[in-house]
Structure formats: structure tokens, C-alpha cells
Scaffold this motif. Structure first.
Motif, mmCIF file in Angstrom:
data_model
loop_
_atom_site.group_PDB
_atom_site.id
_atom_site.type_symbol
_atom_site.label_atom_id
_atom_site.label_comp_id
_atom_site.label_asym_id
_atom_site.label_seq_id
_atom_site.Cartn_x
_atom_site.Cartn_y
_atom_site.Cartn_z
ATOM 1 N N TYR A 132 -3.452 -2.369 7.664
ATOM 2 C CA TYR A 132 -3.558 -1.380 6.583
ATOM 3 C C TYR A 132 -4.781 -0.478 6.780
ATOM 4 N N SER A 181 -4.762 3.523 7.154
ATOM 5 C CA SER A 181 -5.524 4.340 6.204
ATOM 6 C C SER A 181 -6.392 5.373 6.919
ATOM 7 N N CYS A 241 -4.359 6.871 1.986
ATOM 8 C CA CYS A 241 -3.887 5.767 1.158
ATOM 9 C C CYS A 241 -4.109 6.150 -0.308
ATOM 10 N N HIS A 292 0.850 -1.194 0.000
ATOM 11 C CA HIS A 292 0.000 0.000 0.000
ATOM 12 C C HIS A 292 0.887 1.245 0.000
ATOM 13 N N PHE A 330 1.034 5.480 0.591
ATOM 14 C CA PHE A 330 0.384 6.559 1.325
ATOM 15 C C PHE A 330 0.938 7.900 0.889
ATOM 16 N N ARG A 390 -2.931 0.582 -3.909
ATOM 17 C CA ARG A 390 -2.164 -0.643 -3.698
ATOM 18 C C ARG A 390 -1.284 -0.840 -4.904
#
Length: 129
Positions: free
Chosen positions: A115, A119, A124, A29, A31, A127
């Protein structure tokens, strides 16, 4: 996800995220933040989480290792890498400790939960694909 991956998910005591993981929930993921800010948020979250002991942090390498004491004991390594300005990747490696050599999917289910929590604290972006 094929049959082998489905079986491995339940009859294994280790799960980790990666760029091209066969399970979309276990893909890296990204960010919208800097490495320093992400490191601070992740470290602060686990420092304040009950049942969690941070073992070591390496800001230079972007790694945090910790023990989680919940339903099951787990050893987690979190890797934080800034790939572009305001695009930071966070990966997890989770190994559960139990009498049995497998955890019935606990390590696999823990990662999406982590995750989701992150988030809520950071934006986020996406992915990995």
C-alpha cells in the motif's frame, strides 16, 4: 485488535484486506484515480519489480495474480474496483509458501508495504472505515 487476531497474524500463512478489517493497516485503501489507470499502474509496477512474475491479469474483473520471490515466496491476488468516479478500491490477498504452516507475520507485514508503494504512485484518499 484482540488476542485471537494477534495470534492469527503470526501463526497463519494468509492475510487479506477488507472493508471492515480489525487491523487498520489491512483495511481497503481507496485511491483518487480510475480503475483503468490504477490497473495500469499496479500492473506496470509488478511487471518491472524484480523477483515478481505476473501469472494472470483480468482487466474485466480488475484482478492481477502474481508470484513474489523475495525473502519468502508469496502468491498475491490484487483486486481493483472503481466504486465512484475517481475513487478506486484496491485489495490484496497474500498467501506465503513455506515448509511451516505459518509465516510469522510476513504476509501481514507485506500488505502495508505494498500500500505504501502504491501511495507513492497514486493519491491515496482514505482507508475503509
Amino acid at each position: 485488535m484482540g488476542l485471537k487476531e494477534t495470534v492469527d497474524k503470526f501463526f497463519n500463512n494468509h492475510s487479506e484486506t477488507s472493508e471492515k478489517h480489525s487491523d487498520p493497516q489491512l483495511q481497503t485503501h481507496y485511491f483518487k484515480t480510475t480503475k483503468d489507470k490504477a490497473f495500469q499502474i499496479v500492473e506496470s509496477y509488478f511487471h518491472n519489480k524484480s523477483g515478481c512474475d505476473i501469472i494472470a491479469t483480468s482487466h474485466e474483473h480488475g484482478e492481477i495474480s502474481l508470484n513474489l520471490h523475495g525473502k519468502k515466496k508469496a502468491f498475491i491476488i490484487i483486486t481493483i474496483v472503481m466504486v465512484k468516479p475517481f475513487r478506486t478500491a484496491i485489495d490484496f490477498s497474500v498467501t506465503t509458501e513455506s515448509v511451516l504452516p505459518f509465516d510469522l507475520g510476513y504476509s501481514h507485514r507485506l500488505i502495508p508495504t505494498l500500500y505504501q508503494t502504491l501511495s507513492e504512485k497514486m493519491t491515496c484518499i482514505e482507508r475503509a472505515n
